[in-house]
Design an enzyme around this catalytic site. Structure first.
Site, mmCIF file in Angstrom:
data_model
loop_
_atom_site.group_PDB
_atom_site.id
_atom_site.type_symbol
_atom_site.label_atom_id
_atom_site.label_comp_id
_atom_site.label_asym_id
_atom_site.label_seq_id
_atom_site.Cartn_x
_atom_site.Cartn_y
_atom_site.Cartn_z
ATOM 1 N N HIS A 234 15.430 -6.452 -27.836
ATOM 2 C CA HIS A 234 16.659 -5.839 -27.313
ATOM 3 C C HIS A 234 16.633 -4.316 -27.456
ATOM 4 O O HIS A 234 17.661 -3.662 -27.322
ATOM 5 C CB HIS A 234 17.913 -6.447 -27.963
ATOM 6 N N ALA B 114 11.320 -20.970 -21.567
ATOM 7 C CA ALA B 114 10.764 -20.931 -22.924
ATOM 8 C C ALA B 114 10.823 -19.531 -23.517
ATOM 9 O O ALA B 114 10.383 -19.306 -24.636
ATOM 10 C CB ALA B 114 9.323 -21.422 -22.909
ATOM 11 N N GLY B 115 11.349 -18.567 -22.758
ATOM 12 C CA GLY B 115 11.370 -17.193 -23.265
ATOM 13 C C GLY B 115 10.025 -16.505 -23.097
ATOM 14 O O GLY B 115 9.743 -15.519 -23.771
ATOM 15 N N LEU B 116 9.180 -17.016 -22.202
ATOM 16 C CA LEU B 116 7.863 -16.404 -21.987
ATOM 17 C C LEU B 116 7.820 -15.637 -20.664
ATOM 18 O O LEU B 116 6.755 -15.346 -20.135
ATOM 19 C CB LEU B 116 6.769 -17.477 -22.034
ATOM 20 N N SER C 112 7.065 -23.151 -2.935
ATOM 21 C CA SER C 112 6.506 -23.158 -4.289
ATOM 22 C C SER C 112 6.241 -24.580 -4.750
ATOM 23 O O SER C 112 6.757 -25.544 -4.172
ATOM 24 C CB SER C 112 7.480 -22.484 -5.255
ATOM 25 N N SER D 20 8.756 -16.319 -17.415
ATOM 26 C CA SER D 20 8.276 -16.895 -16.153
ATOM 27 C C SER D 20 8.837 -16.091 -14.985
ATOM 28 O O SER D 20 8.165 -15.915 -13.960
ATOM 29 C CB SER D 20 8.698 -18.357 -16.039
ATOM 30 N N GLU E 256 15.588 -8.483 -10.726
ATOM 31 C CA GLU E 256 16.221 -9.314 -11.762
ATOM 32 C C GLU E 256 17.684 -8.896 -11.970
ATOM 33 O O GLU E 256 18.584 -9.725 -12.036
ATOM 34 C CB GLU E 256 15.421 -9.133 -13.062
ATOM 35 N N ASP F 18 9.671 -7.007 -19.845
ATOM 36 C CA ASP F 18 8.901 -8.176 -19.416
ATOM 37 C C ASP F 18 7.964 -7.829 -18.265
ATOM 38 O O ASP F 18 6.790 -8.189 -18.254
ATOM 39 C CB ASP F 18 9.854 -9.307 -18.992
HETATM 40 C C1 GLA Z 1 14.674 -10.524 -22.246
HETATM 41 C C2 GLA Z 1 14.832 -9.343 -21.288
HETATM 42 C C3 GLA Z 1 14.069 -8.118 -21.794
HETATM 43 C C4 GLA Z 1 14.427 -7.804 -23.233
HETATM 44 C C5 GLA Z 1 14.361 -9.067 -24.092
HETATM 45 C C6 GLA Z 1 14.853 -8.825 -25.483
HETATM 46 O O1 GLA Z 1 13.353 -10.953 -22.275
HETATM 47 O O2 GLA Z 1 14.336 -9.698 -20.015
HETATM 48 O O3 GLA Z 1 14.335 -7.020 -20.950
HETATM 49 O O4 GLA Z 1 15.697 -7.192 -23.316
HETATM 50 O O5 GLA Z 1 15.092 -10.133 -23.538
HETATM 51 O O6 GLA Z 1 14.015 -7.971 -26.167
#
Ligand code: GLA
Length: 391
Positions: free
Chosen positions: A37, A128-130, A70, A132, A165, A177
């Site tokens: 963050h 998953a927080g990766l 897709s 995608s 985004e 990201d």
């Molecule tokens: C998500 C957001 C990023 C970043 C993180 C937290 O992945 O897309 O821009 O803010 O959360 O570090």
């Protein structure tokens, strides 16, 4: 280099559009080693691109039609280049179409470029927080940058993905990201100053040090388009305003007593996370340079505590994943990404990967949590053209 995923994307393109794609491009997902963050606070991040990728097979057309398909949806979405406005885009196709729209905001003349057909395939797990979504945006961005001959550099393409985004998908996320997906290199992390966008590649040397980066995907899905993520961003902005600085990046550890005196307790803890996390990124880079990756464990642990207690973006599953991995022998662990679910990372001696994995499985079962997905990732190269001559 063309691999099985590229071939699957090429086959998918053939079956939807009844011709061969003229090119294949791919972009990786990411994990963030540290710096959470901090990106939208103009601060520092240290993510890495991983060996899970999204591939796009793409061919231009001779008219203004765009067709998007897709492996994860039966439908083929068709629009005209003249209709690309954020309000009209939704669902999964908002990501690739949003990138096409965002390129115009960075100078692409969409009246002078051809339409295209694209087929997307991926092995980056969704939710998953990766990242995608960043993988998808970055793959489409490099592909269109090539076929439309735009010559935008990678830092600009990252901003294109971020704009898509923010405006089209509606998630108020930062630049981390997409930067990781576009700038990553094998066995290295990307040290990014999110204010200047200066990026430096920092070698990790995990495997020579006998370490692996273990991902524990809690299967608790998260969404950054709503709720907690936006609320945290607002608190940070309010904190910066109250303290009279352009962004929390402009505060150091010495400013914290003043911040505590001026802010309500919750805003202060949000600010303290950002200020200490920025310092932890700098300390991690310094430790990697001077002592190597075996020295960064305590910084990962401290980052997790700060996210759990001050920023309050962890979840019971993430805390159990982190605590269990540490007790079973990981040398440092933290949740990674936006929080409220998603994945944790555990820096784990290679020979302990099976033991840490087993311990996490048992701990989740005992608490009645969903079965997590636990796997090793390696730092990989960023987005690239995988095949096809330049048009
Ligand atoms: C998500 C957001 C990023 C970043 C993180 C937290 O992945 O897309 O821009 O803010 O959360 O570090």
């Amino acid at each position: 280099m063309v691999d099985a995923l590229d071939r699957a994307a090429q086959a998918g393109f053939q079956s939807r559009f009844h011709r061969s794609a003229t090119g294949l491009w791919s972009a990786p997902g990411r994990v963030n080693l540290i710096g959470e963050h901090t990106d939208y606070n103009d601060g520092f991040v240290l993510p890495l691109a991983i060996d899970r990728r999204t591939v796009v097979a793409l061919s231009t057309r001779t008219d203004r039609v765009v067709r998007v398909a897709s492996s994860f949806a039966a439908e083929t979405v068709e629009v005209s280049l003249d209709e690309l406005v954020p309000e009209k885009l939704d669902g999964w196709s908002a990501y690739p179409l949003g990138v096409a729209w965002a390129l115009r905001q960075f100078g692409a003349d969409l009246t002078a470029v051809p339409g295209f057909e694209v087929y997307i395939d991926s092995d980056v797990p969704v939710g998953a927080g990766l990242s995608s979504s960043a993988a998808l945006e970055s793959a489409v961005a490099v592909a269109l940058n090539d076929v439309w001959d735009l010559s935008l550099d990678r830092a600009t393409l990252a901003r294109v993905g971020q704009l898509a985004e923010n405006r089209v998908v509606g998630a108020p996320t930062g630049i981390m990201d997409q930067s990781a997906s576009l700038l990553g290199q094998a066995d290295a992390a990307v040290f990014l100053d999110c204010r200047s966008l200066a990026a430096e590649v920092i070698p990790l040397g995990l495997n020579p040090a006998g370490l692996e980066l273990l991902i524990i995907d809690t299967r608790v899905s998260h969404s950054h388009a709503t709720g907690g993520y936006a609320a945290r961003r607002k608190s940070c902005e309010a904190g910066a305003r109250a303290l009279g600085v352009p962004a929390l990046r402009d505060l150091s550890l010495h400013d914290l007593p003043r911040a505590q005196a001026m802010l309500d307790d919750e805003t202060f803890r949000r600010v303290r996370h950002i200020v200490t996390e920025n310092q932890r990124v700098l300390d991690t880079v310094e430790a990697l340079r001077s002592s190597g990756c075996t020295a960064i464990g305590p910084l990962l642990d401290a980052s997790h505590r700060s996210m759990r207690d001050d920023f309050e973006i962890s979840a019971p599953e993430l805390d159990v994943a982190v605590d269990t991995a540490r007790r079973a022998g990981a040398i440092g662990a933290r949740m990674t990404g936006g929080g409220f679910g998603g994945a944790a990372i555990a820096l784990t001696p290679t020979e302990l990967v099976p033991a840490v994995t087993a311990a996490v499985m048992v701990a989740f079962t005992e608490r009645g949590f969903a079965t997590p997905d636990v796997f090793v990732v390696h730092a990989a190269d960023g987005a690239a053209r995988d095949s096809g001559a330049r048009p």
